[in-house]
Design an enzyme around this catalytic site. Structure first.
Site, short mmCIF file in Angstrom:
data_model
loop_
_atom_site.label_atom_id
_atom_site.label_comp_id
_atom_site.label_asym_id
_atom_site.label_seq_id
_atom_site.Cartn_x
_atom_site.Cartn_y
_atom_site.Cartn_z
CG HIS A 13 -54.59 32.94 4.91
ND1 HIS A 13 -54.91 34.26 5.16
CD2 HIS A 13 -53.70 32.61 5.88
CE1 HIS A 13 -54.24 34.68 6.21
NE2 HIS A 13 -53.50 33.70 6.67
CG ASN B 211 -58.95 33.95 5.01
OD1 ASN B 211 -58.00 33.27 5.38
ND2 ASN B 211 -58.81 35.00 4.22
CD GLU C 48 -55.78 36.17 2.02
OE1 GLU C 48 -56.37 35.27 2.64
OE2 GLU C 48 -55.49 37.26 2.52
C1 GLP Z 1 -50.57 34.99 8.71
C2 GLP Z 1 -49.49 34.18 7.94
C3 GLP Z 1 -49.82 32.71 7.89
C4 GLP Z 1 -50.32 32.28 9.24
C5 GLP Z 1 -51.66 32.91 9.50
C6 GLP Z 1 -52.26 32.58 10.85
O1 GLP Z 1 -51.19 35.97 7.96
N1 GLP Z 1 -49.18 34.64 6.63
O2 GLP Z 1 -48.66 31.99 7.49
O3 GLP Z 1 -50.47 30.89 9.29
O4 GLP Z 1 -51.66 34.28 9.24
O5 GLP Z 1 -51.67 33.31 11.87
P1 GLP Z 1 -51.88 33.03 13.40
O6 GLP Z 1 -51.03 31.87 13.75
O7 GLP Z 1 -51.40 34.30 14.07
O8 GLP Z 1 -53.34 32.80 13.61
#
Ligand code: GLP
Length: 250
Positions: free
Chosen positions: A140, A138, A145
């Protein structure tokens, strides 16, 4: 925008390149301050860093690190806490002293004070030299968020349903996925000297296109990275749409 985009055929190549950037910085500046991320994407970089450390190519003895975020509502020793993640994927394999590796303490009695303490600690260590960042589906960054407004400093955040669903894969049931987290704010993230944004997989193609080429909006927190003077994007080719490639002029 001073943006550099490096496209890789494989996640292994991306991870090697990311680790090399970090190792080069550390070898130039042993006291470097790092901002560290969790999630699936940085795992390969941490593996490479552990390997390079075991091959005596780098030492983290004088470095300092600040993690971006931590879940609220699970103990530090919980296998899915970001504390455990960092031990498992990086800290237990390298020589970064435990007292120089900071993660927000979401089990502190007073969470608001913990947020203030964390910001102060970052300030006292000067500027973050290199911030590793992933991106949520999304948009973030950290756990900032999408919202009408974003906070600058470290704060408590309620996780969106999207984020909880995305992270449910690490927990047995949806109910066990934390509802709140502590996260560095976007102001702190953007103050880093250099940002290394790492992106892998076709499922991130749409959000990264919007983040890097669309309007800057708090409804897509990663779009704020367009304002950063030293942003490096490491991305696998399956996450690069023609528009991303065209408009970021690679
Ligand atoms: C998590 C973390 C983020 C991270 C994101 C993406 O919730 N808080 O810091 O960048 O989600 O994660 P992924 O790399 O598993 O797609």
């Amino acid at each position: 925008m001073e943006m550099r985009m490096m496209i890789f055929k494989s996640y292994e190549e991306l991870s090697e390149a990311g680790a090399t950037i970090i190792v080069d910085l550390l070898n130039q500046k042993p006291k470097a301050v790092f901002g560290l991320a969790t999630g699936g994407t940085p795992v390969g970089i941490y593996e490479q860093l552990s390997k390079m450390y075991s091959e005596h190519k780098v030492s983290f003895k004088e470095a300092t690190s600040f993690n971006l975020d931590e879940y609220v509502g699970i103990p530090q020793q919980h296998p899915e806490s970001y504390y455990s993640y960092m031990q498992q994927h990086l800290f237990q394999h390298i020589d970064l002293p435990a007292e120089q590796a900071f993660i927000p303490n979401s089990n502190a009695e007073q969470l608001k004070e913990e947020c203030e303490r964390y910001d102060l600690l970052i300030q006292q260590n000067g500027q973050v030299d290199l911030q590793i960042l992933g991106i949520g589906h999304n948009g973030h960054i950290g756990f900032n968020e999408p919202a009408q407004g974003l906070l600058s400093g470290t704060h408590i955040v309620e996780l969106s349903d999207d984020t909880r669903r995305a992270n449910a894969r690490f927990f047995d049931t949806m109910d066990q996925v934390p509802k709140f987290a502590i996260t560095m704010g976007v102001g702190t993230i953007l103050k880093a000297r250099q940002i290394l944004l790492i992106v892998k997989g076709a499922d991130k193609a749409d959000i990264i296109e919007r983040a890097l080429t669309g309007p800057i909006t708090t409804e897509l927190p990663a779009s704020l990275l367009q304002t950063h003077p030293h942003l490096t994007v490491l991305i696998t080719e399956d996450a690069v749409t023609p528009a991303t490639k065209e408009r970021t002029r690679v």
